[in-house]
Write a protein that holds these residues in place. Structure first.
Motif, PDB file in Angstrom:
ATOM      1  N   LYS A 266     -42.895 -21.257   0.707  1.00  0.00           N
ATOM      2  CA  LYS A 266     -43.568 -21.899  -0.511  1.00  0.00           C
ATOM      3  C   LYS A 266     -43.306 -23.475  -0.281  1.00  0.00           C
ATOM      4  CE  LYS A 266     -39.442 -20.105  -2.682  1.00  0.00           C
ATOM      5  NZ  LYS A 266     -38.151 -20.748  -2.198  1.00  0.00           N
TER       6      LYS A 266
ATOM      7  N   ASP B  38     -32.160 -11.291  -4.664  1.00  0.00           N
ATOM      8  CA  ASP B  38     -33.343 -10.918  -4.624  1.00  0.00           C
ATOM      9  C   ASP B  38     -33.759 -11.389  -3.042  1.00  0.00           C
ATOM     10  OD1 ASP B  38     -35.860  -9.913  -4.323  1.00  0.00           O
ATOM     11  OD2 ASP B  38     -36.450 -10.866  -5.956  1.00  0.00           O
TER      12      ASP B  38
ATOM     13  N   ALA C  43     -36.739 -12.961  -1.936  1.00  0.00           N
ATOM     14  CA  ALA C  43     -37.148 -14.038  -2.867  1.00  0.00           C
ATOM     15  C   ALA C  43     -36.855 -15.035  -2.616  1.00  0.00           C
ATOM     16  CB  ALA C  43     -37.425 -13.505  -4.105  1.00  0.00           C
ATOM     17  N   THR C  44     -35.003 -15.334  -2.780  1.00  0.00           N
ATOM     18  CA  THR C  44     -34.412 -15.956  -2.836  1.00  0.00           C
ATOM     19  C   THR C  44     -33.512 -16.400  -1.763  1.00  0.00           C
ATOM     20  OG1 THR C  44     -32.600 -15.131  -3.429  1.00  0.00           O
ATOM     21  CG2 THR C  44     -34.135 -15.657  -5.003  1.00  0.00           C
TER      22      THR C  44
ATOM     23  N   ASP D   4     -29.646  -3.696  -7.797  1.00  0.00           N
ATOM     24  CA  ASP D   4     -30.387  -4.644  -8.507  1.00  0.00           C
ATOM     25  C   ASP D   4     -30.852  -3.639  -9.456  1.00  0.00           C
ATOM     26  OD1 ASP D   4     -31.717  -6.297  -9.645  1.00  0.00           O
ATOM     27  OD2 ASP D   4     -32.004  -7.318  -8.013  1.00  0.00           O
TER      28      ASP D   4
ATOM     29  N   ARG E  23     -33.531  -3.715 -10.303  1.00  0.00           N
ATOM     30  CA  ARG E  23     -35.194  -4.031 -10.817  1.00  0.00           C
ATOM     31  C   ARG E  23     -35.333  -3.357  -9.227  1.00  0.00           C
ATOM     32  NH1 ARG E  23     -37.760  -9.257 -10.393  1.00  0.00           N
ATOM     33  NH2 ARG E  23     -35.967  -9.448  -9.626  1.00  0.00           N
TER      34      ARG E  23
ATOM     35  N   GLY F 184     -25.709  -6.445 -16.529  1.00  0.00           N
ATOM     36  CA  GLY F 184     -24.558  -6.309 -17.499  1.00  0.00           C
ATOM     37  C   GLY F 184     -23.678  -5.433 -17.009  1.00  0.00           C
TER      38      GLY F 184
ATOM     39  N   ASP G 274     -22.043  -4.217 -13.819  1.00  0.00           N
ATOM     40  CA  ASP G 274     -21.597  -4.402 -12.422  1.00  0.00           C
ATOM     41  C   ASP G 274     -19.923  -4.114 -12.554  1.00  0.00           C
ATOM     42  OD1 ASP G 274     -24.171  -5.722 -11.163  1.00  0.00           O
ATOM     43  OD2 ASP G 274     -23.974  -6.734 -12.669  1.00  0.00           O
TER      44      ASP G 274
ATOM     45  N   LEU H 258     -26.220 -14.362  -7.458  1.00  0.00           N
ATOM     46  CA  LEU H 258     -25.963 -15.055  -9.109  1.00  0.00           C
ATOM     47  C   LEU H 258     -26.777 -14.482 -10.026  1.00  0.00           C
ATOM     48  CD1 LEU H 258     -26.735 -18.811  -7.286  1.00  0.00           C
ATOM     49  CD2 LEU H 258     -24.456 -18.304  -8.846  1.00  0.00           C
ATOM     50  N   GLY H 259     -28.192 -13.697  -9.320  1.00  0.00           N
ATOM     51  CA  GLY H 259     -28.489 -12.940 -10.489  1.00  0.00           C
ATOM     52  C   GLY H 259     -28.152 -11.865 -11.258  1.00  0.00           C
TER      53      GLY H 259
ATOM     54  N   VAL I 186     -39.331 -15.751  -8.836  1.00  0.00           N
ATOM     55  CA  VAL I 186     -40.521 -15.800  -8.619  1.00  0.00           C
ATOM     56  C   VAL I 186     -40.705 -15.978  -7.179  1.00  0.00           C
ATOM     57  CG1 VAL I 186     -42.092 -14.997 -10.519  1.00  0.00           C
ATOM     58  CG2 VAL I 186     -41.531 -17.282  -9.319  1.00  0.00           C
TER      59      VAL I 186
ATOM     60  N   SER J  16     -42.754 -19.307  -6.314  1.00  0.00           N
ATOM     61  CA  SER J  16     -41.832 -21.296  -6.600  1.00  0.00           C
ATOM     62  C   SER J  16     -41.019 -21.138  -6.561  1.00  0.00           C
ATOM     63  CB  SER J  16     -42.555 -20.866  -8.228  1.00  0.00           C
ATOM     64  OG  SER J  16     -42.464 -21.888  -8.883  1.00  0.00           O
TER      65      SER J  16
ATOM     66  N   ASN K  15     -38.075 -22.374  -8.600  1.00  0.00           N
ATOM     67  CA  ASN K  15     -37.672 -21.798  -9.759  1.00  0.00           C
ATOM     68  C   ASN K  15     -39.320 -22.958 -10.449  1.00  0.00           C
ATOM     69  OD1 ASN K  15     -34.735 -21.719  -9.812  1.00  0.00           O
ATOM     70  ND2 ASN K  15     -34.228 -24.135  -8.870  1.00  0.00           N
TER      71      ASN K  15
HETATM   72  N1  LIG Z   1     -38.716 -18.292  -4.378  1.00  0.00           N
HETATM   73  C1  LIG Z   1     -37.662 -18.608  -4.934  1.00  0.00           C
HETATM   74  N2  LIG Z   1     -36.454 -18.527  -4.734  1.00  0.00           N
HETATM   75  C2  LIG Z   1     -35.278 -19.137  -5.207  1.00  0.00           C
HETATM   76  C3  LIG Z   1     -34.968 -19.606  -6.484  1.00  0.00           C
HETATM   77  C4  LIG Z   1     -36.755 -19.651  -6.686  1.00  0.00           C
HETATM   78  O1  LIG Z   1     -36.686 -19.870  -8.504  1.00  0.00           O
HETATM   79  N3  LIG Z   1     -37.743 -19.003  -6.154  1.00  0.00           N
HETATM   80  N4  LIG Z   1     -34.165 -19.992  -6.868  1.00  0.00           N
HETATM   81  C5  LIG Z   1     -33.338 -20.508  -6.579  1.00  0.00           C
HETATM   82  C6  LIG Z   1     -32.046 -20.871  -6.824  1.00  0.00           C
HETATM   83  S1  LIG Z   1     -31.923 -22.507  -8.034  1.00  0.00           S
HETATM   84  C7  LIG Z   1     -30.992 -20.135  -6.603  1.00  0.00           C
HETATM   85  S2  LIG Z   1     -29.783 -20.291  -7.747  1.00  0.00           S
HETATM   86  C8  LIG Z   1     -31.077 -18.384  -6.010  1.00  0.00           C
HETATM   87  C9  LIG Z   1     -30.399 -17.396  -7.070  1.00  0.00           C
HETATM   88  O2  LIG Z   1     -30.989 -16.331  -6.305  1.00  0.00           O
HETATM   89  P1  LIG Z   1     -30.268 -14.996  -6.352  1.00  0.00           P
HETATM   90  O3  LIG Z   1     -28.542 -15.233  -6.218  1.00  0.00           O
HETATM   91  O4  LIG Z   1     -30.876 -14.368  -5.803  1.00  0.00           O
HETATM   92  O5  LIG Z   1     -30.526 -15.136  -7.897  1.00  0.00           O
HETATM   93  P2  LIG Z   1     -31.592 -14.208  -9.013  1.00  0.00           P
HETATM   94  O6  LIG Z   1     -32.489 -14.303  -8.182  1.00  0.00           O
HETATM   95  O7  LIG Z   1     -31.430 -15.018 -10.236  1.00  0.00           O
HETATM   96  O8  LIG Z   1     -31.420 -12.964  -8.940  1.00  0.00           O
HETATM   97  C10 LIG Z   1     -31.169 -11.490  -8.027  1.00  0.00           C
HETATM   98  C11 LIG Z   1     -31.167 -10.765  -8.244  1.00  0.00           C
HETATM   99  O9  LIG Z   1     -30.485 -10.103  -9.872  1.00  0.00           O
HETATM  100  C12 LIG Z   1     -30.618  -9.236 -10.832  1.00  0.00           C
HETATM  101  N5  LIG Z   1     -29.705  -8.889 -11.463  1.00  0.00           N
HETATM  102  C13 LIG Z   1     -30.142  -9.285 -12.996  1.00  0.00           C
HETATM  103  N6  LIG Z   1     -29.573  -9.708 -13.628  1.00  0.00           N
HETATM  104  C14 LIG Z   1     -28.505  -8.074 -13.136  1.00  0.00           C
HETATM  105  C15 LIG Z   1     -26.988  -7.552 -13.528  1.00  0.00           C
HETATM  106  O10 LIG Z   1     -26.845  -7.583 -13.768  1.00  0.00           O
HETATM  107  N7  LIG Z   1     -26.516  -6.846 -12.338  1.00  0.00           N
HETATM  108  C16 LIG Z   1     -27.187  -6.515 -11.162  1.00  0.00           C
HETATM  109  N8  LIG Z   1     -26.923  -5.961  -9.957  1.00  0.00           N
HETATM  110  N9  LIG Z   1     -28.487  -7.302 -10.576  1.00  0.00           N
HETATM  111  C17 LIG Z   1     -28.890  -7.909 -11.316  1.00  0.00           C
HETATM  112  C18 LIG Z   1     -32.538  -9.847 -11.058  1.00  0.00           C
HETATM  113  O11 LIG Z   1     -32.858  -8.639 -10.543  1.00  0.00           O
HETATM  114  C19 LIG Z   1     -32.156 -10.400  -9.251  1.00  0.00           C
HETATM  115  O12 LIG Z   1     -33.475  -9.367  -8.829  1.00  0.00           O
HETATM  116  O13 LIG Z   1     -32.646 -18.760  -5.739  1.00  0.00           O
HETATM  117  C20 LIG Z   1     -32.851 -19.504  -5.077  1.00  0.00           C
HETATM  118  N10 LIG Z   1     -33.996 -19.732  -4.407  1.00  0.00           N
END
Ligand SMILES: Nc1nc2c(c(=O)[nH]1)N[C@H]1C(S)=C(S)[C@@H](COP(=O)(O)OP(=O)(O)OC[C@H]3O[C@@H](n4cnc5c(=O)[nH]c(N)nc54)[C@H](O)[C@@H]3O)O[C@H]1N2
Ligand SMILES: Nc1nc2c(c(=O)[nH]1)N[C@H]1C(S)=C(S)[C@@H](COP(=O)(O)OP(=O)(O)OC[C@H]3O[C@@H](n4cnc5c(=O)[nH]c(N)nc54)[C@H](O)[C@@H]3O)O[C@H]1N2
Ligand code: SF4
Ligand SMILES: [Mo]
Length: 674
Positions: A47, A172, A175-176, A198, A200, A217, A219, A293-294, A565, A568, A570
């Motif tokens: 992106k 994830d 993606a992130t 995860d 998913r 919820g 873990d 953070l997910g 996703v 994008s 956020n």
């Molecule tokens: N492409 C992309 N990258 C990003 C972002 C974006 O919007 N798009 N956002 C950015 C920001 S601001 C942040 S904070 C970070 C966040 O990035 P991450 O820390 O990866 O957090 P999330 O993507 O919110 O969630 C990660 C995974 O946690 C899983 N999950 C949800 N609930 C639970 C649960 O109860 N237990 C477990 N074990 N897993 C769970 C979800 O299915 C998801 O696949 O990413 C950053 N990077």
């Protein structure tokens, strides 16, 4: 001629990638990674490689004033002078009528730059506006991490390349946090195993040797059951527990009662698989746990993160190169932001309002004083906030004066009374830290601002002067503020930096807590000592999610998750047509069993609803989610839904323990064929 420049990705992302940018005749040609950076090593996500879509896409060009109805997004062009005079006059008027706390600046992570992100704070502190509790992203997870480890610091993720086992728990990464993947690849070449935890089956999970799919919820239950099995099979590190933790007999007795057989029906994971993972985790020395953070975006998110953080203390993995765990790195940066924020100007602390509860706050008739004016910058709350129905209702209030400072036409700009054009990170100076790695980086202004765009910092200064504040800091430009922050933080002068960054990586002993943890007694805390008595006093399963409330669970039988996703960041990028094409319309991922029960086939239009609202979208039948769980993407915002509002419509906004936070994956819904 093409010029090559070094800068930093400003987005809210653990990567904070070092960028290499090509500019031709004053215009952006290409964004790529800078291969010399020790952590990001030339890797960037797709992106930001397409940042041209924002830089040269449709942008807010001039200050504007609303001429249409609230939320309609119809404006007429005005000058900067007129725009800021109007804002200053209205803010002064609100202050006279209702007090300065009736004004709330709302800013978040559009840019993470130290100078630009929270520039408005110095005016907040000077004028006495309400302040914001920044709970939208980090709070639930950090509270859990802090309860055990003490601070957001740990071994650099680059150590993963030396690990024997890598566990991505609730993150994830594909993606992130794409920067992790080269380190993981390197380790796997040497035989390391990758485990993803995860609910998913994400792209990240597809790469794993083992994918554990807990119910959202749960873990905490999984973590304590793993510890039970470690203790039962003598895979704990007794010396470590005695020397560096508060582990005791009572804790042992408690954990031994939380068997894999007990956890299995809670988590939905077979006890055999829990044991298999526990054995694997306990039998390697160099295990690296990356906590995302997910997994924290749940009513019990802090309790779950704390429980998971106990694992490396149990096995002593912290001691090893390539071992231990990381939640975030932010506490390693001792950067003095006072030259930008001026918190000393605040003579009496003003009230703090919880940013995740913007909807309830804007629609609360008892709030005293009510919010009469909003200054929104770096943020798109009309998409990103929970309880979006209330957010939109609040933003539509006729008696609310809303200023939005934005780069693009977002869903929030539609609600502006005054809309101001902002610069991109290529058009202003800034300084960046990171919450996922250990460098401080610069970002210089490389392009002239588009049309009449101005940076956050300059606009705040200009507004302050118009409101009658003539303090010297309101005359500093962004490049001066960068230098002031560097000097106040005792960092070397920029002229002495060999690269566009400087490394602040803690040494091995500090990052691995060899001489103690950053807690009061220097020990890792199995006992979280939560500030609220309702929270469990030991790591445990804490059944307080929406799905744990029997009546709600019956009425709304499915867990609903709304994760970010790949395409994008956020909601950033979704204003662009090309990103929308790439994303396609939002879809509900639902398990074939749940679909069959509702006679839903792939492609059918479904209604997804709870007490907070209804969203209509096509369904896709997939085993990427388990029975009982469905999900739809966050990034779209209202685009693609016939309701014209984003998926956070269905997200609740209470104040979860211990310190608030946002519950993007803790929502129950019902789904039916439309
Ligand atoms: N492409 C992309 N990258 C990003 C972002 C974006 O919007 N798009 N956002 C950015 C920001 S601001 C942040 S904070 C970070 C966040 O990035 P991450 O820390 O990866 O957090 P999330 O993507 O919110 O969630 C990660 C995974 O946690 C899983 N999950 C949800 N609930 C639970 C649960 O109860 N237990 C477990 N074990 N897993 C769970 C979800 O299915 C998801 O696949 O990413 C950053 N990077
Ligand atoms: N369902 C669900 N909701 C979520 C999440 C989730 O995982 N699921 N993630 C949550 C998380 S982790 C976060 S961090 C939040 C993010 O929420 P927000 O901070 O609201 O993030 P964005 O939606 O990307 O909006 C940032 C906006 O800032 C603008 N911007 C960028 N740079 C500048 C600048 O220099 N000046 C000005 N004035 N504006 C600028 C961008 O154009 C963009 O429109 O969303 C949260 N919402
Ligand atoms: S969004 Fe994250 S991964 Fe993408 S370039 Fe920026 S810091 Fe790197
Ligand atoms: Mo975030």
């Amino acid at each position: 001629m093409t010029e090559q420049h070094h800068t930093t990705c400003p987005l809210d992302c653990p990567g904070a990638c070092a960028l290499s940018v090509e500019i031709e005749q004053g215009s952006l040609k290409r964004v790529a990674g800078n291969h010399e950076h020790p952590f990001t090593q030339g890797v960037i996500c797709g992106k930001v490689a397409r940042f041209n879509e924002i830089q040269n896409g449709e942008r807010v060009a001039h200050p504007m004033v609303r001429t249409g109805a609230k939320g309609e997004g119809v404006f007429k062009r005005i000058s900067w002078d007129e725009a800021l005079d109007r804002v200053a006059a209205r803010f002064r008027n609100v202050m006279d009528q209702e007090g300065s706390e009736a004004i709330l600046p709302y800013r978040y992570g559009g840019t993470m730059g130290i100078v630009q992100q929270k520039a408005i704070d110095r005016l907040t502190h000077r004028a006495g506006f309400s302040r914001m509790d920044e709970t939208l992203c980090y709070t639930l997870g950090f509270s859990g991490w802090q309860a055990g480890v003490g601070a957001a610091i740990g071994p650099c993720s680059s150590e993963m390349s030396e690990s024997e086992l890598i566990v991505l728990w609730g993150i994830d990464a594909v993606a992130t946090h794409i920067n992790l993947m080269p380190f993981i690849k390197k380790a796997r070449k040497k035989g390391a195993r990758l485990v993803v935890i995860d609910p998913r089956r994400t792209r990240t999970a597809e790469l794993a040797d083992l994918h554990l799919q807990p119910r959202p919820g749960t873990d905490g239950a999984l973590a304590v059951a793993i510890m039970c099995h470690l203790l039962n099979t003598n895979l704990e590190d007794r010396n470590y527990l005695v020397k560096l933790t508060d582990f005791d007999d009572q804790m042992e007795e408690h954990l031994l009662s939380r068997t894999p057989e007990w956890a299995s029906p809670i988590t939905g994971i077979p006890s055999k698989q829990i044991k298999e993972f526990a054995t694997l985790y306990g039998s390697v020395k160099r295990s690296f746990l990356r906590v995302g953070l997910g997994m924290s975006r749940q009513r019990n998110g802090s309790v779950n993160v704390h429980a998971v953080s106990c694992l490396p203390a149990m096995t002593g993995a912290w001691k090893e190169q390539g071992g231990g765990a990381l939640f975030a790195t932010g506490d390693a940066f001792s950067i003095n932001q006072e030259p930008v924020h001026r918190s000393q100007w605040m003579t009496t602390p003003t009230r703090r309002l919880d940013m995740s509860r913007l909807g309830p706050l804007l629609t609360d008739e008892q709030l005293d004083p009510p919010i009469r004016a909003l200054w929104i910058s770096n943020s798109n709350p009309a998409v990103s906030c929970p309880d979006l129905g209330r957010v939109h209702r609040g933003l539509r209030r006729e008696d609310l004066f809303t200023v939005v400072h934005e780069i693009v036409f977002s869903e929030t700009t539609r609600f502006a009374d005054i809309l101001l054009p902002a610069t991109t990170f290529l058009e202003h100076d800034d300084l960046y830290k990171s919450f996922g790695q250990y460098t401080v980086q610069k970002g210089a202004r490389l392009l002239s601002p588009f049309a009449e765009a101005r940076c956050n910092s300059d606009v705040v200064n200009d507004l302050a002067k118009r409101m009658g504040y003539d303090d010297a800091p309101f005359s500093a430009d962004a490049s001066q503020l960068v230098n002031d922050v560097i000097r106040a933080s005792d960092l070397p002068a920029p002229s002495q930096w060999e690269h566009n960054w400087i490394e602040i990586t803690p040494d091995f002993a500090e990052a691995h807590f060899l001489n103690g943890f950053p807690t009061q007694d220097g020990r890792f805390h199995f006992y979280p000592a939560w500030s609220h008595a309702v929270m469990p006093d030991k790591p445990d399963h804490w059944p307080v999610t929406e799905g744990d409330q029997p009546e709600l669970a019956r009425k709304y039988p499915l867990d609903f998750m709304i994760p970010p996703v790949l395409e994008s960041h956020n909601s950033t990028f979704t204003s662009s047509e090309s990103t929308r094409k790439r994303l396609g319309p939002p879809q509900l991922s639902i398990h074939p069993q749940d679909a069959a029960r509702r006679t839903i086939s792939s492609g059918d239009t479904v209604r997804v609803f709870n007490d907070r609202g209804v969203l209509t979208m096509p369904a896709v039948l997939t085993e990427d989610v388990q029975p009982g769980v469905c999900s739809c993407p966050f990034g779209h915002g209202g685009w693609g839904f016939e309701e014209g509002i984003g998926a956070n419509l269905l997200v609740d906004a209470p104040t979860p323990y211990p310190k608030g936070g946002a519950l993007f994956h803790d929502n129950r819904v019902q789904v039916e064929k439309a």
